[in-house]
Structures are given as structure tokens and as C-alpha cells.
Design a protein around this motif. Structure first.
Motif, PDB file in Angstrom:
ATOM      1  N   ALA A 110      -1.460  -4.839   1.493  1.00 43.90           N
ATOM      2  CA  ALA A 110      -3.061  -5.431   2.162  1.00 43.90           C
ATOM      3  C   ALA A 110      -2.972  -4.825   3.509  1.00 43.90           C
ATOM      4  CB  ALA A 110      -2.975  -6.789   2.154  1.00 43.90           C
ATOM      5  N   ILE A 111      -4.214  -4.049   3.656  1.00 45.78           N
ATOM      6  CA  ILE A 111      -4.719  -3.563   4.899  1.00 45.78           C
ATOM      7  C   ILE A 111      -5.480  -4.629   5.966  1.00 45.78           C
ATOM      8  CG2 ILE A 111      -6.007  -1.846   6.353  1.00 45.78           C
ATOM      9  CD1 ILE A 111      -3.449  -0.999   4.434  1.00 45.78           C
ATOM     10  N   SER A 112      -5.094  -4.637   7.148  1.00 39.92           N
ATOM     11  CA  SER A 112      -5.792  -5.813   8.227  1.00 39.92           C
ATOM     12  C   SER A 112      -5.985  -4.840   9.422  1.00 39.92           C
ATOM     13  CB  SER A 112      -4.833  -6.838   8.325  1.00 39.92           C
ATOM     14  OG  SER A 112      -3.683  -6.619   8.937  1.00 39.92           O
ATOM     15  N   ASP A 113      -6.720  -5.627  10.469  1.00 40.76           N
ATOM     16  CA  ASP A 113      -6.899  -5.009  11.514  1.00 40.76           C
ATOM     17  C   ASP A 113      -5.746  -5.707  12.361  1.00 40.76           C
ATOM     18  OD1 ASP A 113      -7.724  -4.610  14.135  1.00 40.76           O
ATOM     19  OD2 ASP A 113      -9.335  -5.908  14.080  1.00 40.76           O
ATOM     20  N   GLY A 114      -4.895  -4.578  12.633  1.00 39.87           N
ATOM     21  CA  GLY A 114      -3.652  -4.897  13.599  1.00 39.87           C
ATOM     22  C   GLY A 114      -3.907  -4.636  14.955  1.00 39.87           C
ATOM     23  N   GLY A 115      -5.132  -4.341  15.351  1.00 40.05           N
ATOM     24  CA  GLY A 115      -5.273  -4.025  16.900  1.00 40.05           C
ATOM     25  C   GLY A 115      -6.201  -2.762  16.736  1.00 40.05           C
ATOM     26  N   SER A 127     -11.428   0.219   3.315  1.00 42.30           N
ATOM     27  CA  SER A 127     -10.072   1.091   3.096  1.00 42.30           C
ATOM     28  C   SER A 127      -9.800   1.205   1.823  1.00 42.30           C
ATOM     29  CB  SER A 127      -8.919   0.533   3.771  1.00 42.30           C
ATOM     30  OG  SER A 127      -8.846  -0.758   3.377  1.00 42.30           O
ATOM     31  N   ARG A 128      -9.145   2.245   1.187  1.00 38.13           N
ATOM     32  CA  ARG A 128      -8.989   2.279  -0.293  1.00 38.13           C
ATOM     33  C   ARG A 128      -7.647   3.154  -0.301  1.00 38.13           C
ATOM     34  NH1 ARG A 128     -12.719   6.167  -4.220  1.00 38.13           N
ATOM     35  NH2 ARG A 128     -11.160   6.290  -5.765  1.00 38.13           N
ATOM     36  N   TRP A 129      -6.849   2.658  -1.225  1.00 38.12           N
ATOM     37  CA  TRP A 129      -5.593   3.525  -1.869  1.00 38.12           C
ATOM     38  C   TRP A 129      -6.167   4.358  -2.934  1.00 38.12           C
ATOM     39  CZ3 TRP A 129      -1.281   3.482   0.543  1.00 38.12           C
ATOM     40  CH2 TRP A 129      -1.155   2.304   1.457  1.00 38.12           C
ATOM     41  N   TRP A 130      -6.174   5.505  -2.698  1.00 40.90           N
ATOM     42  CA  TRP A 130      -6.536   6.803  -3.757  1.00 40.90           C
ATOM     43  C   TRP A 130      -5.371   7.460  -4.353  1.00 40.90           C
ATOM     44  CZ3 TRP A 130     -11.240   9.695  -3.506  1.00 40.90           C
ATOM     45  CH2 TRP A 130     -12.334   9.213  -2.702  1.00 40.90           C
ATOM     46  N   GLU A 131      -5.594   7.631  -5.744  1.00 40.03           N
ATOM     47  CA  GLU A 131      -4.566   8.325  -6.559  1.00 40.03           C
ATOM     48  C   GLU A 131      -4.951   9.765  -5.967  1.00 40.03           C
ATOM     49  OE1 GLU A 131      -2.696   7.483  -8.732  1.00 40.03           O
ATOM     50  OE2 GLU A 131      -3.264   5.406  -9.116  1.00 40.03           O
ATOM     51  N   PRO A 132      -3.899  10.432  -5.732  1.00 43.89           N
ATOM     52  CA  PRO A 132      -4.029  12.125  -5.259  1.00 43.89           C
ATOM     53  C   PRO A 132      -4.959  12.962  -6.182  1.00 43.89           C
ATOM     54  CG  PRO A 132      -1.832  11.173  -4.975  1.00 43.89           C
ATOM     55  CD  PRO A 132      -2.351  10.123  -5.719  1.00 43.89           C
ATOM     56  N   THR A 133      -4.768  12.519  -7.472  1.00 43.61           N
ATOM     57  CA  THR A 133      -5.862  13.281  -8.181  1.00 43.61           C
ATOM     58  C   THR A 133      -7.193  12.917  -8.313  1.00 43.61           C
ATOM     59  OG1 THR A 133      -5.112  11.855 -10.135  1.00 43.61           O
ATOM     60  CG2 THR A 133      -3.924  13.792 -10.099  1.00 43.61           C
ATOM     61  N   ASP A 134      -7.574  11.914  -7.887  1.00 50.31           N
ATOM     62  CA  ASP A 134      -8.985  11.446  -7.759  1.00 50.31           C
ATOM     63  C   ASP A 134      -9.387  12.004  -6.296  1.00 50.31           C
ATOM     64  OD1 ASP A 134      -8.934   9.933  -9.926  1.00 50.31           O
ATOM     65  OD2 ASP A 134      -8.546   8.310  -9.107  1.00 50.31           O
TER      66      ASP A 134
END
Length: 168
Positions: A110-115, A127-134
């Protein structure tokens, strides 16, 4: 860099290719009409502060932008070097960047605002976790602009000295 290009701010920066345990790459969706209508996807990262090395800057930037805590030992060498310029909020920036690789032992954490800075809070809309091929096949706009083209070689450990980029 073109000799006729004047800039207001020059800085050194680190960008991070952050890869989860499934091989996906984290990118932020950024939107700011003064830069590029419709937005773009960009690697996490930011300025290297005085007295800070690229590893420490990468760890700090990841904490601030993602809320993730990583060890400096996880930060790979700066295999990709580049300089770029862009205008945002009325300021022309010249940025000298190193791009590093960090592999996580977690699946899509999970991605959050850490500052995040005020600008990042305004600009980063997703934010998005991308497959490298995509990512490589995408017609979206990216920062760095040649990310889809250069990512496969970078992930294979190739040294990249990218030509100057005038992003906008």
C-alpha cells in the motif's frame, strides 16, 4: 543542453524504479495544467539535499512519497544518468538525475502519504503498480519521457547515459 536554454533552478535528483516482489513498477499519476494537460506517469524521487548521497535521498524520497521504509542497502547503483529541463509554476528547472533500482520483498504494498510536499499533494492524483510489459506498450506520457524505451535495458542492468531531455 542547448546553449540558448536559460533556467531558474538547477539541482541534482534521484529517481527510483521501485519494483515489488511480482516485478511490477510503481508510478505516480501527476496532473498539473501548467506542465502537461491530461497528466503523465512518473517515477518516484526528488532532489538530493546538501550532504546527502543518492542512496540516502532515494530512501528519504520513498518514505516521503510512498510511506514505505527501505534500507539504503536495497538501493542499487545509479545505472541510468540523465539531465532534463521543464517548466512548472513559472520556473524553468534543469535537473541532473540518477535513476536507481529498489526491489521490495512485498507484493503491491500500500502507498500512503509519508510526508509529501505541498506540490506533490496537489500533483500526485494516483499511484499504480505497472507490469513492465504494460508500461513498455503504453501510449501514456511518462517522466522520464523515454521510460518505456529504456526500462527493459535498465532492469537488465545496462548502463544508460541518456541524451538531454527537454520535457516541456
Amino acid at each position: 543542453m542547448p546553449a540558448d536554454l536559460a533556467f531558474d533552478l538547477e539541482r541534482s535528483c534521484v529517481r527510483v524504479v521501485l519494483q515489488d516482489s511480482g516485478g511490477r513498477i510503481l508510478l505516480f499519476r501527476a496532473v498539473l495544467a501548467s506542465r502537461q494537460p491530461g497528466g503523465w506517469w512518473e517515477l518516484p524521487g526528488g532532489g538530493i539535499e546538501p550532504g546527502e548521497g543518492y542512496r540516502e535521498a532515494a530512501v528519504r524520497e520513498l518514505r516521503e512519497e510512498t510511506g514505505l521504509l527501505v534500507s539504503p542497502d536495497w538501493v542499487g547503483p545509479p545505472l541510468w544518468r540523465r539531465s532534463a529541463t521543464w517548466t512548472a509554476r513559472g520556473i524553468r528547472r534543469l535537473q541532473h538525475e540518477v535513476v536507481v533500482h529498489v526491489k521490495l520483498d512485498a507484493d503491491r504494498p500500500a502507498i500512503s502519504d509519508g510526508g509529501r510536499t505541498a506540490e506533490e499533494l496537489e500533483e500526485y492524483v494516483a499511484s499504480r503498480w505497472w507490469e513492465p510489459t504494460d508500461l513498455v506498450a503504453s501510449s501514456e506520457r511518462f517522466y522520464p519521457g523515454r521510460l518505456p524505451e529504456l526500462l527493459p535495458g535498465f532492469l537488465d542492468g545496462q548502463q544508460i547515459d541518456e541524451p538531454f531531455e527537454r520535457w516541456n
